[in-house]
Write an enzyme that holds these catalytic residues in place. Structure first.
Site, PDB file in Angstrom:
ATOM      1  N   HIS A   1      -8.948   1.328   1.063  1.00 39.81           N
ATOM      2  CA  HIS A   1      -8.989   0.439  -0.098  1.00 39.81           C
ATOM      3  C   HIS A   1     -10.405  -0.013  -0.466  1.00 39.81           C
ATOM      4  O   HIS A   1     -10.625  -1.159  -0.858  1.00 39.81           O
ATOM      5  CB  HIS A   1      -8.033  -0.751   0.090  1.00 39.81           C
ATOM      6  CG  HIS A   1      -6.614  -0.311   0.214  1.00 39.81           C
ATOM      7  ND1 HIS A   1      -5.916   0.238  -0.839  1.00 39.81           N
ATOM      8  CD2 HIS A   1      -5.772  -0.270   1.275  1.00 39.81           C
ATOM      9  CE1 HIS A   1      -4.712   0.570  -0.437  1.00 39.81           C
ATOM     10  NE2 HIS A   1      -4.595   0.282   0.847  1.00 39.81           N
TER      11      HIS A   1
ATOM     12  N   SER B   1       0.830  -1.203   0.000  1.00 37.36           N
ATOM     13  CA  SER B   1       0.000   0.000   0.000  1.00 37.36           C
ATOM     14  C   SER B   1       0.865   1.254   0.000  1.00 37.36           C
ATOM     15  O   SER B   1       1.485   1.590  -1.003  1.00 37.36           O
ATOM     16  CB  SER B   1      -0.966  -0.040   1.188  1.00 37.36           C
ATOM     17  OG  SER B   1      -1.939   0.967   1.069  1.00 37.36           O
TER      18      SER B   1
END
Length: 383
Positions: free
Chosen positions: A285, A172
Site C-alpha cells: 500500500h 485490502s
C-alpha cells in the site's frame, strides 16, 4: 486486555495482559440475488442464482456494457453487512469445516485447477511458513472466505441472512472477496486476479528493501508526525507513510527499510505504546508496489466486471462504486494506496449498521469493529 496488532494487510488479535492495541437491447435489468457456487452435473463449478428481485435495477444500453452511473450506490443504507478479512487472518486448519458442505468443498477443488497446486492441503496442514507467504495466503483467504458464505447458506435461516445483506466490504485483499460475493465477477475470475495480485506484490517487494511496522497506541495525526520526523533523516527512496488506517490506536506504516528502522527508534519519544515489525514481504500500500500496478491493470482489462448487486466499499476512498471501469481502476490503484478501513467502518456505523458478519478465517475484523463500537453486533462465520 485484548490487544490489536496489525499483520500484513490485516490484523491479528493477541490476548496478552500487556499488549494494547474494508445486451444487445435496451431494457431494464433486475440483478439476481447472491451468487451460489455449486457443482453442476458435469462436475464443473456452476454459478446458480436464486432469482429474487434485487435492490438494484439499472438500464442496459445497446452493446455488451451496462450503462451505469458510478454514483448509483452513493446513498446506500447499511443495516446488515458482510465483512471479509485480508492477508494476515490465515491460520493452519482453515478450510477443514468447509469440506462438510458440498458447495463450499467444491470451491477448493476449482481453486486447485486454477492455482496449479493443492490449496486445501496447505490450508489444513500447512506448514505455516508456506501458508503465510503472500502468493499462497491471498488465494487461501479468498477461497476460505467464500466457502464461509456457503457454510452460512447451508445452515437454517442462512439464505435469509445472505438475502438481507445490503452492503459489503473487505480489508485490502478482502475487497476482491466482497466483489465476488456481490456478483461483480465470477469466483474463478476473482481467484485468477487474486493469484496474480499475490505474485505481483511479492515480486515488487523482492525488488527493493522495504518493510511494514504497526504503531500501537497513537492517533493517526501523531503517527503522521512520527512518519514526518523519520522522513527528515532518510533519502526519498527510504521514506515511510501510513499504509493501513485500521482503527484508533492501530496504524500500519510502510516504507524503505532504513525509514522503518528510524521510525521504530523514534516511536517511544512520540509516546507510542509499542511498534511491531510485520512479517510481510514488503511495503504494501505504498509506491513500493508500483511495479505490481501495470500487471494488475493488464489482468483487469481482460476480466469481465459487472455492476455489483449491492454496494461494495472501496479501500482506496471508502466509497462504493457501480461503474465496472471505475472498479477496475480502483483495484489497480489499491495496492499503492493507503487502506481507508477506519473511515469505512465509521461510515457504516453512521449509516445505521445493525448487524455485521465476518466471513472467513480469524476474528480480525470483529476486533477492529468492536474497538470502534463496543456495542457492535458482529458474528464470525468461519470455514
Amino acid at each position: 486486555m485484548q490487544g490489536l496488532i496489525h499483520h500484513s494487510h490485516s490484523l491479528f488479535i493477541r490476548n496478552t495482559p500487556s499488549s494494547t492495541s474494508l445486451s444487445a437491447m435496451s431494457s431494464s435489468l433486475i440483478l439476481p440475488s447472491t451468487p451460489f457456487y455449486a457443482p453442476s452435473t458435469n462436475g464443473r463449478l456452476a454459478l446458480k442464482t436464486p432469482f429474487t428481485r434485487s435492490r438494484v435495477s439499472m438500464s442496459v444500453s445497446a452493446g455488451s456494457q451496462a450503462s451505469v452511473h458510478d454514483s448509483l450506490f452513493t446513498d446506500y443504507k447499511a443495516s446488515n453487512s458482510f465483512l471479509f478479512p485480508g492477508q494476515g487472518a490465515q491460520a493452519v486448519g482453515m478450510g477443514k469445516e468447509a469440506q462438510n458442505v458440498p458447495a463450499a468443498a467444491v470451491l477448493y477443488k476449482k481453486a486447485n485447477d486454477i492455482l496449479g497446486f493443492d490449496l486445501l492441503d496447505i490450508c489444513i496442514n500447512g506448514p505455516k511458513e508456506k501458508l503465510d507467504s503472500t502468493v499462497i495466503s491471498q488465494p487461501a483467504i479468498y477461497v476460505t472466505s467464500l466457502a464461509a458464505v456457503e457454510l452460512l447458506r447451508a445452515r437454517e435461516g442462512g439464505q435469509q441472512i445472505i438475502d438481507s445483506v445490503d452492503v459489503t466490504c473487505g480489508l485490502s485483499l478482502g475487497e476482491y472477496t466482497a466483489l465476488a460475493f456481490a456478483g461483480a465477477f465470477s469466483f474463478e475470475d476473482g481467484l485468477k486476479l487474486v493469484k496474480l495480485r499475490g505474485e505481483a506484490m511479492q515480486d515488487a517487494a523482492d525488488a527493493a528493501k522495504s518493510a511494514m511496522v504497526s504503531v500501537i497506541g497513537l492517533d493517526s495525526e501523531k503517527v503522521q508526525q512520527l512518519c514526518d520526523a523519520a522522513n527528515q533523516e532518510v533519502p526519498d527512496a527510504e521514506k515511510v507513510q501510513i499504509a493501513n488506517y485500521l482503527c484508533p490506536g492501530n496504524y500500519a506504516v510502510s516504507g524503505g527499510l532504513k525509514g522503518v528502522e528510524v521510525l521504530e527508534a523514534k516511536a517511544k519519544s512520540f509516546k507510542a505504546r509499542m511498534t511491531v515489525r510485520l512479517a510481510v514481504a514488503g511495503a504494501f500500500h505504498t509506491s513500493f508496489m508500483e511495479p505490481a500496478v501495470s500487471r494488475l491493470e493488464a489482468a483487469l482489462a481482460t476480466t469481465e466486471i459487472r455492476t455489483p448487486r449491492i454496494p461494495v466499499i472501496s479501500n482506496v476512498d471508502a466509497q462504493p462504486h457501480a461503474d465496472p471501469d471505475t472498479i477496475k481502476k480502483i483495484l489497480a490503484r489499491q495496492v499503492t494506496s493507503p487502506v481507508q478501513w477506519e473511515t469505512t467502518v465509521k461510515t457504516l456505523l453512521t449509516k445505521g449498521l445493525q448487524k455485521s458478519y465476518e466471513l472467513g478465517p480469524g476474528k480480525v475484523i470483529a476486533g477492529i469493529v468492536k474497538r470502534m463500537d463496543k456495542g457492535a453486533n458482529i458474528e464470525n462465520i468461519g470455514a
